[in-house]
Design a protein around this motif. Structure first.
Motif, PDB file in Angstrom:
ATOM      1  N   SER A 264       0.838  -1.198   0.000  1.00  0.00           N
ATOM      2  CA  SER A 264       0.000   0.000   0.000  1.00  0.00           C
ATOM      3  C   SER A 264       0.877   1.254   0.000  1.00  0.00           C
ATOM      4  N   GLU A 265       0.316   2.376  -0.420  1.00  0.00           N
ATOM      5  CA  GLU A 265       1.070   3.623  -0.460  1.00  0.00           C
ATOM      6  C   GLU A 265       1.527   4.056   0.924  1.00  0.00           C
ATOM      7  N   GLU A 266       0.795   3.637   1.948  1.00  0.00           N
ATOM      8  CA  GLU A 266       1.137   4.024   3.320  1.00  0.00           C
ATOM      9  C   GLU A 266       2.210   3.115   3.924  1.00  0.00           C
ATOM     10  N   ALA A 267       2.524   2.012   3.237  1.00  0.00           N
ATOM     11  CA  ALA A 267       3.483   1.059   3.787  1.00  0.00           C
ATOM     12  C   ALA A 267       4.879   1.668   3.846  1.00  0.00           C
ATOM     13  N   ALA A 268       5.628   1.306   4.864  1.00  0.00           N
ATOM     14  CA  ALA A 268       6.997   1.807   5.013  1.00  0.00           C
ATOM     15  C   ALA A 268       7.892   1.183   3.946  1.00  0.00           C
ATOM     16  N   PRO A 269       8.967   1.868   3.563  1.00  0.00           N
ATOM     17  CA  PRO A 269       9.935   1.277   2.627  1.00  0.00           C
ATOM     18  C   PRO A 269      10.498  -0.028   3.199  1.00  0.00           C
ATOM     19  N   ILE A 270      10.892  -0.925   2.325  1.00  0.00           N
ATOM     20  CA  ILE A 270      11.484  -2.176   2.814  1.00  0.00           C
ATOM     21  C   ILE A 270      12.956  -1.972   3.168  1.00  0.00           C
ATOM     22  N   PHE A 271      13.534  -0.836   2.748  1.00  0.00           N
ATOM     23  CA  PHE A 271      14.894  -0.509   3.179  1.00  0.00           C
ATOM     24  C   PHE A 271      15.105   0.995   3.104  1.00  0.00           C
ATOM     25  N   THR A 272      15.831   1.524   4.098  1.00  0.00           N
ATOM     26  CA  THR A 272      16.261   2.922   4.124  1.00  0.00           C
ATOM     27  C   THR A 272      17.658   2.971   4.738  1.00  0.00           C
ATOM     28  N   GLY A 273      18.568   3.701   4.081  1.00  0.00           N
ATOM     29  CA  GLY A 273      19.923   3.797   4.626  1.00  0.00           C
ATOM     30  C   GLY A 273      20.641   5.037   4.127  1.00  0.00           C
ATOM     31  N   ARG A 274      21.439   5.661   4.988  1.00  0.00           N
ATOM     32  CA  ARG A 274      22.212   6.858   4.630  1.00  0.00           C
ATOM     33  C   ARG A 274      23.500   6.454   3.931  1.00  0.00           C
ATOM     34  N   LEU A 275      23.755   7.052   2.782  1.00  0.00           N
ATOM     35  CA  LEU A 275      24.960   6.728   2.038  1.00  0.00           C
ATOM     36  C   LEU A 275      26.219   7.258   2.717  1.00  0.00           C
ATOM     37  N   TYR A 276      26.102   8.385   3.412  1.00  0.00           N
ATOM     38  CA  TYR A 276      27.272   8.954   4.089  1.00  0.00           C
ATOM     39  C   TYR A 276      27.823   7.970   5.116  1.00  0.00           C
ATOM     40  N   ASN A 277      26.956   7.346   5.883  1.00  0.00           N
ATOM     41  CA  ASN A 277      27.403   6.390   6.891  1.00  0.00           C
ATOM     42  C   ASN A 277      28.096   5.191   6.247  1.00  0.00           C
ATOM     43  N   TYR A 278      27.517   4.724   5.137  1.00  0.00           N
ATOM     44  CA  TYR A 278      28.106   3.575   4.430  1.00  0.00           C
ATOM     45  C   TYR A 278      29.469   3.923   3.848  1.00  0.00           C
ATOM     46  N   ILE A 279      29.558   5.091   3.205  1.00  0.00           N
ATOM     47  CA  ILE A 279      30.810   5.470   2.531  1.00  0.00           C
ATOM     48  C   ILE A 279      31.923   5.725   3.541  1.00  0.00           C
ATOM     49  N   THR A 280      31.643   6.559   4.519  1.00  0.00           N
ATOM     50  CA  THR A 280      32.693   6.932   5.477  1.00  0.00           C
ATOM     51  C   THR A 280      33.038   5.795   6.439  1.00  0.00           C
ATOM     52  N   GLY A 281      32.159   4.812   6.529  1.00  0.00           N
ATOM     53  CA  GLY A 281      32.441   3.662   7.382  1.00  0.00           C
ATOM     54  C   GLY A 281      33.256   2.583   6.710  1.00  0.00           C
ATOM     55  N   ASN A 282      33.551   2.774   5.409  1.00  0.00           N
ATOM     56  CA  ASN A 282      34.315   1.781   4.653  1.00  0.00           C
ATOM     57  C   ASN A 282      35.399   2.489   3.850  1.00  0.00           C
ATOM     58  N   GLU A 283      36.633   2.387   4.323  1.00  0.00           N
ATOM     59  CA  GLU A 283      37.742   3.160   3.752  1.00  0.00           C
ATOM     60  C   GLU A 283      37.930   2.905   2.263  1.00  0.00           C
ATOM     61  N   LYS A 284      37.819   1.645   1.844  1.00  0.00           N
ATOM     62  CA  LYS A 284      38.027   1.338   0.428  1.00  0.00           C
ATOM     63  C   LYS A 284      36.939   1.951  -0.448  1.00  0.00           C
ATOM     64  N   VAL A 285      35.722   1.992   0.052  1.00  0.00           N
ATOM     65  CA  VAL A 285      34.630   2.609  -0.700  1.00  0.00           C
ATOM     66  C   VAL A 285      34.874   4.104  -0.829  1.00  0.00           C
ATOM     67  N   GLU A 286      35.266   4.752   0.261  1.00  0.00           N
ATOM     68  CA  GLU A 286      35.507   6.198   0.224  1.00  0.00           C
ATOM     69  C   GLU A 286      36.661   6.543  -0.723  1.00  0.00           C
ATOM     70  N   GLU A 287      37.669   5.697  -0.777  1.00  0.00           N
ATOM     71  CA  GLU A 287      38.779   5.930  -1.712  1.00  0.00           C
ATOM     72  C   GLU A 287      38.294   5.922  -3.156  1.00  0.00           C
ATOM     73  N   LEU A 288      37.343   5.050  -3.455  1.00  0.00           N
ATOM     74  CA  LEU A 288      36.799   4.983  -4.817  1.00  0.00           C
ATOM     75  C   LEU A 288      35.936   6.199  -5.139  1.00  0.00           C
ATOM     76  N   VAL A 289      35.204   6.706  -4.144  1.00  0.00           N
ATOM     77  CA  VAL A 289      34.258   7.791  -4.364  1.00  0.00           C
ATOM     78  C   VAL A 289      34.952   9.130  -4.610  1.00  0.00           C
ATOM     79  N   VAL A 290      36.175   9.308  -4.115  1.00  0.00           N
ATOM     80  CA  VAL A 290      36.861  10.594  -4.262  1.00  0.00           C
ATOM     81  C   VAL A 290      37.851  10.606  -5.427  1.00  0.00           C
ATOM     82  N   LYS A 291      37.937   9.539  -6.191  1.00  0.00           N
ATOM     83  CA  LYS A 291      38.760   9.546  -7.400  1.00  0.00           C
ATOM     84  C   LYS A 291      38.139  10.468  -8.445  1.00  0.00           C
ATOM     85  N   GLN A 292      38.935  10.826  -9.465  1.00  0.00           N
ATOM     86  CA  GLN A 292      38.342  11.534 -10.589  1.00  0.00           C
ATOM     87  C   GLN A 292      37.301  10.646 -11.263  1.00  0.00           C
ATOM     88  N   GLU A 293      37.679   9.435 -11.617  1.00  0.00           N
ATOM     89  CA  GLU A 293      36.699   8.483 -12.142  1.00  0.00           C
ATOM     90  C   GLU A 293      36.070   7.768 -10.945  1.00  0.00           C
TER      91      GLU A 293
END
Length: 324
Positions: A264-293
């Protein structure tokens, strides 16, 4: 103004006296602009990443004078084609925008400050349309003064920098389209990124005051048995010219939301998560995100309808995406 964006590459600057083939020099172009992109190395690889560059020309006061477009053949050949005529002895600024296609709109171009001119999706602000993607944009700028002498050809190079992040999202553990609905192969899940950066300025900086929701298309991958995005991009999440320490919280307020469209439209999402927490909590992911490519890899795993963001295996193994 950022020194990286205004870098004058003296090895590429060349001023030549050029005799015009026309009697009246007023009819002759006297400026040639080249482009380069170094990605994450020290060699020009622009033609590997860009098939179109739009060049915006401004006078010293920041007033727009014109726009020219360079296409794939010209970029690959590094063609020395004089592109326009400017007044001798005057100062000018140019901004190069790479890969501005259907998902890119330049707004407020009459503003006299580059920080007030933006790239955005054509659908931002239209309540009847959903934003689904951004182009893989690049930006660069240059200031220069034209030679005083009439009949002098001025040549210079603009270095471009990435304005986007390639986002690869894979979702495992949910029923396939055929399992979800026997009557249809339609994707019955909706992925969105809320508080997404909506605008990137001609300074290649995020407008942190303008946020919105983007709805990337999902496809079902029969080989991997997962839902995934394809060619999905966001504006950058770091302040690449002022802070080299990683992702900035003001530039990364994104929230990943996944909904079941059969609920239903009133139903809660089946998942919600902040990307900042995921990125900054994983050093290898953050290294990839700040590259030029820049690459943002996300794997969402569902177990008994409980979702969890995890790091894709290729990030853990060698830090290089499998498509490189």
């Amino acid at each position: 103004m950022k020194y990286l964006q205004y870098i004058v590459l003296t090895l590429f600057v060349l001023v030549l006296t050029n005799s015009c083939i026309k009697e009246d020099f007023d009819d002759c172009n006297n400026v040639t602009i080249y482009f380069q992109y170094l990605a994450d190395g020290d060699k020009d690889v622009l033609s590997d990443y860009m098939t179109k560059v739009d060049l915006y020309v401004f006078d010293e006061g920041g007033h727009i004078k014109g726009v020219g477009t360079y296409h794939e053949d010209e970029l690959k050949k590094f063609a020395a084609i004089p592109s326009f005529k400017l007044q001798p002895g005057k100062k000018y600024k140019v901004v190069a925008v790479g890969n501005a296609y259907d998902a890119t709109k330049v707004v407020n171009v009459e503003a006299t400050s580059f920080s007030d001119i933006y790239l955005q999706s054509p659908e931002w602000g239209d309540s009847d349309k959903k934003v689904t993607n951004h182009d893989d944009n690049y930006l660069g700028q240059l200031e220069f003064t034209m030679p005083e002498q009439e009949g002098t050809m001025y040549r210079d190079t603009v270095t471009l920098y990435s304005a986007h992040v390639d986002v690869e999202i894979e979702i495992y553990g949910l029923p396939s389209p055929s399992e979800k609905s026997r009557q249809s192969s339609e994707i019955l899940y909706e992925l969105s990124i809320q508080n997404s950066n909506a605008q990137c300025s001609f300074e290649n900086e995020i407008n942190t005051d303008e946020k919105g929701t983007i709805y990337p298309d999902l496809i079902y991958d029969d080989t991997k048995k997962c839902y995934r995005t394809d060619g999905f991009r966001l504006f950058r999440m770091d302040d690449q010219f002022n802070n080299h320490n990683g992702v900035e919280s003001e530039c990364c307020e994104h929230t990943l939301v996944l909904r079941d469209l059969t609920a239903s439209e009133e139903a809660a999402p089946i998942f919600t998560g902040r990307l900042y927490n995921y990125i900054t909590g994983n050093e290898k992911v953050e290294e990839l995100v700040v590259k030029q490519e820049a690459v943002l890899p996300i794997e969402l795993q569902f177990h008994n309808l409980q979702g969890e963001i995890t790091i894709p295996e290729w990030v853990v193994v060698d830090g290089e995406p499998e498509w490189n």
